[in-house]
Design an enzyme around this catalytic site. Structure first.
Site, PDB file in Angstrom:
ATOM      1  N   TYR A  20      55.088  46.157  40.620  1.00 39.92           N
ATOM      2  CA  TYR A  20      55.336  47.318  39.624  1.00 39.92           C
ATOM      3  C   TYR A  20      56.200  48.433  40.231  1.00 39.92           C
ATOM      4  CZ  TYR A  20      50.685  44.931  38.635  1.00 39.92           C
ATOM      5  OH  TYR A  20      49.730  44.092  38.086  1.00 39.92           O
ATOM      6  N   ASP A 251      34.555  39.813  32.604  1.00 36.08           N
ATOM      7  CA  ASP A 251      35.315  39.859  33.552  1.00 36.08           C
ATOM      8  C   ASP A 251      34.712  40.952  34.552  1.00 36.08           C
ATOM      9  OD1 ASP A 251      37.286  40.864  35.199  1.00 36.08           O
ATOM     10  OD2 ASP A 251      38.921  40.743  33.786  1.00 36.08           O
ATOM     11  N   LYS A 280      37.810  41.096  43.931  1.00 32.59           N
ATOM     12  CA  LYS A 280      37.756  42.291  44.535  1.00 32.59           C
ATOM     13  C   LYS A 280      36.723  42.628  45.571  1.00 32.59           C
ATOM     14  CE  LYS A 280      40.755  44.594  41.031  1.00 32.59           C
ATOM     15  NZ  LYS A 280      41.996  44.480  41.699  1.00 32.59           N
TER      16      LYS A 280
END
Length: 433
Positions: A20, A251, A280
């Protein structure tokens, strides 16, 4: 192969390509040489209090001795082995542990190596499930606006197509229907959620014949703008999926392992999805790993005497022993050290410091301030308001990395009350300067 002129090389010639980031204009990134607790250690003896716990995964902070010891011990035994045709103890033990702690009914665990791939697994699982039930026409996903499910190709197609980061690839991606993002906040009464539920119902009525699954980040749409939504909406989604014969996929890559104040966001609504994706915090951030859990009714659709009905997916590093072992230790630390209590304390501080600050509430630059569990965000009206905030925070010893119109913190759970207040003070100081 042509090469740019030598005088241009300084603008682009960096062997490490950052995510990014516009590599032509980005300033050199701070170099991290270590970390302890909630703190990053940079070269030159600089220390930064990490307000984001490295994209929300380092829930135990850096250098946790029990997690490090588990990794070292497992490395002496077995670092990796294929899960195709073989098995090992850490993979089985972690599967059993995940079945124990997740919502009742999620009895089967399929591993992969990242949250995005875990969602790809969930989508493929949903489509093959429908095909094997004789419903091949149900091959699309229903997603929500403001959703973010990852950067891989299948996941890009179910991220918000308007404000999301993947519009560049629209001509390349398959098209799926999107329901409006829910607007009622977390603590809204049922009647205030009815309009959101009605909008979702209309999408089911229009598209249920082609929908394999509804994808949802329950209660907290994370990278799509930290939208915090109601448990009533989640319960209604479960009811609609049952009514229209659609699988419900949660999710919980960002929301799992305590981020919303309960171990899993699904617990706020008291529902079990058909498929749930975790990553995560699964390993405490110490290694990349993901798990896609399914109910027995989903699992049994793949059981047959015919080999071609087996689930057709198999990541090389699925069930990596190092990742499974550190995930098991992460779960032990979470339970042994009352992490839900730690999260409740952090949430109370966030509410007091941010929601209780009248100056923030009346600032004309600010659109909203929200807190849910160990997550807080200050949403501004114009993204340019946050230009320079990262450097501003670094000067004050805090690592903040906003995105778009959102200045947020999702701290490690071992962050102390004093450290938490230091983070919120810097966030507020940006608007008071």
């Amino acid at each position: 192969m042509s090469h740019p002129a030598p005088h241009h090389r300084s603008l682009w010639h960096r062997s490490l390509w950052h995510p990014y980031a516009q590599m032509q204009t980005q300033a050199p990134a701070p170099k991290v040489v270590g970390g302890k607790g909630a703190w990053l250690h940079l070269e030159g003896n600089e220390r930064l209090l990490d307000a984001t716990c490295s994209w929300w995964c380092m829930i135990h902070g850096y250098g946790h001795p029990r997690l490090v010891a588990a990794l070292k011990d497992q490395a002496d035994r077995l670092c990796h082995v294929m899960l195709g045709g073989l098995t090992h103890d850490p993979a089985q033990r972690l599967a059993d542990a995940l079945v124990r702690i997740t919502p009742e009914g999620l009895n089967h665990v399929f591993y992969s190596d990242s949250g995005s791939v875990g969602m790809e697994v969930a989508m493929k699982m949903a489509v093959q499930y429908q095909v094997q039930r004789g419903k091949p026409g149900k091959h699309r996903m229903l997603s929500l606006m403001r959703a973010y499910h990852g950067d891989t190709t299948g996941c890009m197609a179910v991220c918000d197509p308007e404000e999301g980061m993947h519009s560049l690839f629209s001509g390349f991606l398959p098209e799926h229907p999107f329901a409006p993002a829910p607007t009622a906040p977390f603590d809204a009464p049922r009647e205030a959620v009815e309009a959101d539920i009605a909008a979702l119902r209309r999408m089911f009525e229009r598209h249920h014949h082609e929908i394999a699954a509804l994808l949802m980040e329950p209660l907290l749409q994370a990278a799509g703008g930290l939208n915090m939504t109601s448990p009533h909406y989640v319960r209604a989604a479960r009811e609609l999926c049952d009514e229209f014969d659609v699988l419900l996929v949660f999710d919980e890559v960002a929301t799992g392992f305590g981020r919303t104040g309960k171990l899993f966001a699904a617990e706020h609504a008291g529902v079990t999805p058909d498929i749930m994706v975790l990553s995560k915090g699964l390993t405490g951030g110490y290694l990349g790993h993901a798990a896609t859990l399914a109910t027995t009714s989903v699992f049994e659709a793949f059981l047959s005497d015919h080999a071609d009905r087996a689930f057709m997916h198999g990541p090389t590093f699925m069930g990596n022993p190092l990742a499974c072992r550190v995930a098991l230790k992460s779960l032990s630390v979470f339970e042994d050290e009352d992490y839900l209590g730690k999260i409740a304390t952090l949430s109370e501080i966030l509410r007091h410091e941010l929601l209780g600050d009248e100056a923030l509430g009346s600032d004309p630059l600010i659109a909203d301030v929200r807190v849910l569990g160990a997550t807080a965000v200050i949403e501004v009206i114009d993204a340019t308001t946050l230009e320079g905030v990262q450097a501003f925070a670094r000067e004050r010893g805090v690592w903040l990395r906003p995105f778009g119109r959102w200045l947020y913190t999702m701290p490690a759970y071992i962050t102390t009350p004093g450290e938490m207040r230091r983070i919120t003070e810097v966030m507020k100081a940006w608007f008071q300067r």
